[in-house]
Scaffold this active site. Structure first.
Site: not given
Ligand code: DGP
Length: 114
Positions: A30, A87, A93, A100
């Site tokens: 990330d 999410n 969010g 993902h």
């Protein structure tokens, strides 16, 4: 999809720190890590959200989850543990419209999540 950042990572147009990939999934670090280990696992095919899947997507959903479990083990997270998060939508969010799974580890997680 041409304007999807994660499709761009999956097809090599956008650079990312790739951890592993196979014909159906790709895992990469990330850009804005929320834990010492923060890896995203995506399907290569564009699915905007988990809410856009149904039972016909069991194969791709299983592949993403299996990759996440394998990456977690390879990252040494089996002990003491890790968290997988998906999410969906504004309240969930979600900020990137390509399905993902977040793999978070390397620190104790709190509950409930914020
Ligand atoms: P979410 O909020 O659940 O949609 O998570 C999206 C995550 O994607 C967020 O943690 C930041 C990450 N991210 C966004 N753009 C990029 C990018 O271009 N590269 C990488 N490696 N991560 C990204």
């Amino acid at each position: 999809m041409a304007d999807c950042v994660f499709c761009g990572i999956a097809d090599g147009r956008i650079p990312a720190k790739i951890v592993c990939e196979d014909e159906n999934t790709i895992a990469f670090r990330d850009l804005s890590p929320q834990a010492p280990t923060h890896i995203l696992v995506i399907p290569r095919c564009h699915i905007a959200s988990v809410a856009d899947t149904d039972r016909s997507d069991t194969g791709v959903l299983g592949a993403v989850l299996a990759t996440a479990v394998e990456v977690a083990a390879a990252e040494g997270l089996d002990q003491p543990g890790y968290r997988l998060v998906i999410n969906h939508g504004a309240d969930g969010g979600q900020s990137v419209g390509h399905l993902h799974v977040h793999l978070l580890g390397g620190r104790p997680m709190t509950w409930p999540p914020g």
